[in-house]
Structure formats: C-alpha cells, structure tokens
Design an enzyme around this catalytic site. Sequence first.
Site, PDB file in Angstrom:
ATOM      1  N   GLU A 110      -9.964 -10.596   2.017  1.00  0.00           N
ATOM      2  CA  GLU A 110      -9.466 -10.194   0.826  1.00  0.00           C
ATOM      3  C   GLU A 110      -7.925  -9.691   0.746  1.00  0.00           C
ATOM      4  O   GLU A 110      -7.484  -9.073   1.641  1.00  0.00           O
ATOM      5  CB  GLU A 110     -10.202  -9.142   0.173  1.00  0.00           C
ATOM      6  CG  GLU A 110     -11.885  -9.658  -0.040  1.00  0.00           C
ATOM      7  CD  GLU A 110     -12.596  -8.285  -0.542  1.00  0.00           C
ATOM      8  OE1 GLU A 110     -12.693  -7.187  -0.325  1.00  0.00           O
ATOM      9  OE2 GLU A 110     -13.777  -8.801  -1.160  1.00  0.00           O
ATOM     10  N   CYS A 124      -1.233  -6.519  -0.892  1.00  0.00           N
ATOM     11  CA  CYS A 124      -1.876  -5.839   0.275  1.00  0.00           C
ATOM     12  C   CYS A 124      -2.474  -7.048   0.943  1.00  0.00           C
ATOM     13  O   CYS A 124      -3.426  -7.538   0.360  1.00  0.00           O
ATOM     14  CB  CYS A 124      -3.076  -4.852  -0.285  1.00  0.00           C
ATOM     15  SG  CYS A 124      -3.611  -3.790   1.165  1.00  0.00           S
ATOM     16  N   CYS A 131     -12.621  -5.550  11.094  1.00  0.00           N
ATOM     17  CA  CYS A 131     -11.709  -4.631  11.981  1.00  0.00           C
ATOM     18  C   CYS A 131     -12.533  -3.925  13.165  1.00  0.00           C
ATOM     19  O   CYS A 131     -13.903  -3.549  13.106  1.00  0.00           O
ATOM     20  CB  CYS A 131     -11.350  -3.420  11.123  1.00  0.00           C
ATOM     21  SG  CYS A 131     -10.070  -2.415  12.030  1.00  0.00           S
ATOM     22  N   CYS A 135     -13.218   3.103  11.918  1.00  0.00           N
ATOM     23  CA  CYS A 135     -12.831   4.612  11.078  1.00  0.00           C
ATOM     24  C   CYS A 135     -13.854   4.849  10.368  1.00  0.00           C
ATOM     25  O   CYS A 135     -14.771   3.978   9.461  1.00  0.00           O
ATOM     26  CB  CYS A 135     -11.596   4.467  10.395  1.00  0.00           C
ATOM     27  SG  CYS A 135     -10.164   3.963  11.397  1.00  0.00           S
ATOM     28  N   CYS A 138     -14.066   4.153   6.322  1.00  0.00           N
ATOM     29  CA  CYS A 138     -13.712   2.790   5.848  1.00  0.00           C
ATOM     30  C   CYS A 138     -14.868   1.664   5.883  1.00  0.00           C
ATOM     31  O   CYS A 138     -15.405   1.518   6.703  1.00  0.00           O
ATOM     32  CB  CYS A 138     -12.393   2.574   6.728  1.00  0.00           C
ATOM     33  SG  CYS A 138     -11.933   0.721   6.513  1.00  0.00           S
ATOM     34  N   CYS A 353      -8.276   1.405  -1.671  1.00  0.00           N
ATOM     35  CA  CYS A 353      -7.932   1.732  -0.048  1.00  0.00           C
ATOM     36  C   CYS A 353      -9.318   1.818   0.651  1.00  0.00           C
ATOM     37  O   CYS A 353     -10.100   2.825   0.292  1.00  0.00           O
ATOM     38  CB  CYS A 353      -7.146   2.627   0.185  1.00  0.00           C
ATOM     39  SG  CYS A 353      -6.536   3.073   1.884  1.00  0.00           S
TER      40      CYS A 353
HETATM   41  S1  SF4 Z   1      -8.963   2.167   8.244  1.00  0.00           S
HETATM   42 FE1  SF4 Z   1     -10.604   0.374   8.123  1.00  0.00          FE
HETATM   43  S2  SF4 Z   1      -9.349  -1.381   8.311  1.00  0.00           S
HETATM   44 FE2  SF4 Z   1      -8.051   0.379   8.879  1.00  0.00          FE
HETATM   45  S3  SF4 Z   1      -7.941   0.534  11.038  1.00  0.00           S
HETATM   46 FE3  SF4 Z   1      -9.562   1.958  10.231  1.00  0.00          FE
HETATM   47  S4  SF4 Z   1     -11.604   0.714  10.196  1.00  0.00           S
HETATM   48 FE4  SF4 Z   1      -9.954  -0.799  10.311  1.00  0.00          FE
END
Ligand code: SF4
Length: 362
Positions: A110, A124, A131, A135, A138, A353
Amino acid sequence: MSAAASPERSSLSIRAAIPPNNLTELGRDAMRALVADLGQPAYRADQLFRWVFQKGARDLDAMTNVPKTLRAQLREAGYGVGRVTVGRVAESIDSTRKLSIKLQDGGVVETVLIPMEEGQFTQCLSSQLGCALDCKFCYTGTLGLSRHLTAGEIVDQVIVARAALPPGARVTHLVYMGMGEPLHNFDGVVDSLGPICDPDGLGYSLRKVTVSTSGLVPQIERLGKTAPVNLALSLNASNDAVRDAIMPVNKRYPLASLMKALREYPLPPRRKLTIEYVLLGGVNDADAHARELAVLLRGLPVRINLIPWNPFSGTGFERPADEQVRAFQQILKDRDYTVTVRTTKGLDIDAACGQLGERPDA
Ligand code: SF4
C-alpha cells in the site's frame, strides 16, 4: 535470537519471483550500459530514462522519439516498462488516499497520499511486502516479511500514484514510512533514490525525501555515507526496558548505540532529525517518560512528532487520553523541544501510521 531481532540474516537473499528485465529497475548507469550493449548511442539511454521516470511511459511504443529498431531490440530482450499497477483506491473523509499496489508476483502493498497544503501531497512509500521487525503496536508487523520490494517497485509507486491525485495536485514530499523497514531493504531503497532524485527522473531533491527507520544502527551509518536524506527514527520509548518490550530490534541495537548513530548522522545543513513517538496508553505515555525522553535526546537536532496510537483489533494497546497527549507534549516543550502531535489522517480507511497492510476482509 528471533528473525525480528536479526534482520540482516534474511535481507538481501530475498528475491522477487518477477520478470527480471524491466526498464523501471534500471538506474541511469545501468540504462546506459544496456543501450551500449545493444550498439546504440548513449543519448538514447537518456531518452529512455526520461520516458520511464519523468514521463511515466508504460509501454515501449509510447516512446515516440526512440527509434523503432531500439524498441524492437528491447522487446526482443524481454524488457518491459512499469513494475506495479494500482488496485483499489480508498479515499478518506479528510482526502487522504490509500492505494493498493499490485506487484507482478501477485503481492500487494500500500502507498498513501497525504494532503498537506493546497494541491500538495506527501506520499508514503512501502519498501517491503510485510515486515520482519515485529513492532508490537504495528499492524504491518503482524504480517511478517514476505520479501523486499525491488528499487523499481518502490519508484513505480510514485509514478502510478500520479493518476490518483486530484487534478492539478502534485506530490511534493516522499516519506519511506509505509509497509516495511526501509533500511532492512537497504539496497532497494538506495537504488530507488537514484531515479527519484535525478533531475531527468522524478526530480525530487534529497531534502524532500525522508527515510524512516526503527533503528538499524549499521544501516543508519551506511545511509549517512551513501545518500544523506532526511532521517526519521521511530523511537517510541524513553528507556531500553520499554523499547525492548515493544520493539524487538532494540535488543540488538539498544538506545545507547542508536543515539550515537543519530549524533553521527550527516544531516543536510539546517535540517533536523525527526523523532517519531507513538504514544501507547499506559505503556510509554507517562509524564516520567516525557521527562526521560527529554534527557535522552538532549543535544540532538530533533523535532519530535507524537503519534497517539492508531488502533487495530487484536492488540492489548489503548489510545492515550487527549489530556495525557497534551501533558506529554507540554513537558517536552517546556524543555525547548519542537513537538507536534500528528493529526491522524486516513484513520477511517486504515491508512494511518502503523495500519498499513491488506486486511483479510479487504
Ligand atoms: S513500525 Fe511496523 S513497518 Fe515499521 S519497522 Fe516496525 S513492524 Fe515494521
């Protein structure tokens, strides 16, 4: 150590199962080498480069000042133009637009167009399919990493998004803050900056481009030496204990090493580092955390962007109360920091975000 904490191990070996020959993957030098191999003069490479990146041609036959013989040679060698296509476009009530970007191997990432001033957007960009960094706050992190995007797939997000802009509008700033950890895909991101910043390509100055990272220290150092764009650090904690709990990458690169890398990053003149701080209610949003953050960042040229957490289902986090966000901001302001609270844009279309990534019901 988990894959999330040792991203280099899986990094450059992840290759895309996509047709190898594509002009959108080629930087200027590679384009010149290709044209030389085909026995054509060097200026033809510059013509091709402009057609692909400046004019956004999607077909060899659109390149009207490129001789038919060269176009035929390219076709015979299997060269296509364009790496991605736009799927669904969702528009928020605040005019944020989220585009599903279809990759040639069937993957979908996206990209988000965020309205700024009149007629101007920030785009963006995604740098990975999923990923690996995990995190905890996220949504993209819950998907795991499928693969890195190629340089062409990153650049092409900018080219195809033009068609989704309102008439007369343009993208003035690019931020590598979409799906993925940009510096985990170091080569793809740096290679994409070639056509993006070339005056004969997309023509963005390095000052208009920001790369975000969760804190991969060696790659921050490499980026500073290779392409010193603006840097944003997704910090989100004021001490190692909290950061370890919400960002596994911190166990590998704790705050002391991260702050050292930031101090040494060669910022363009008069620029500041951006510190992103997602406020998670009851986790990292106490007054004591704000005071600790002020001490941690002392002496660094930073502006701090507070981001009240954007909810998605299946996590135990809470969005902090507005008064606590204001109190956190005030503590930092009282210590002479420039602090903004990010206006949450695109929340209704999951474009804010930390929310990017296809939902199972999308
Ligand atoms: S915030 Fe999300 S996209 Fe960014 S590095 Fe951490 S897990 Fe990956």
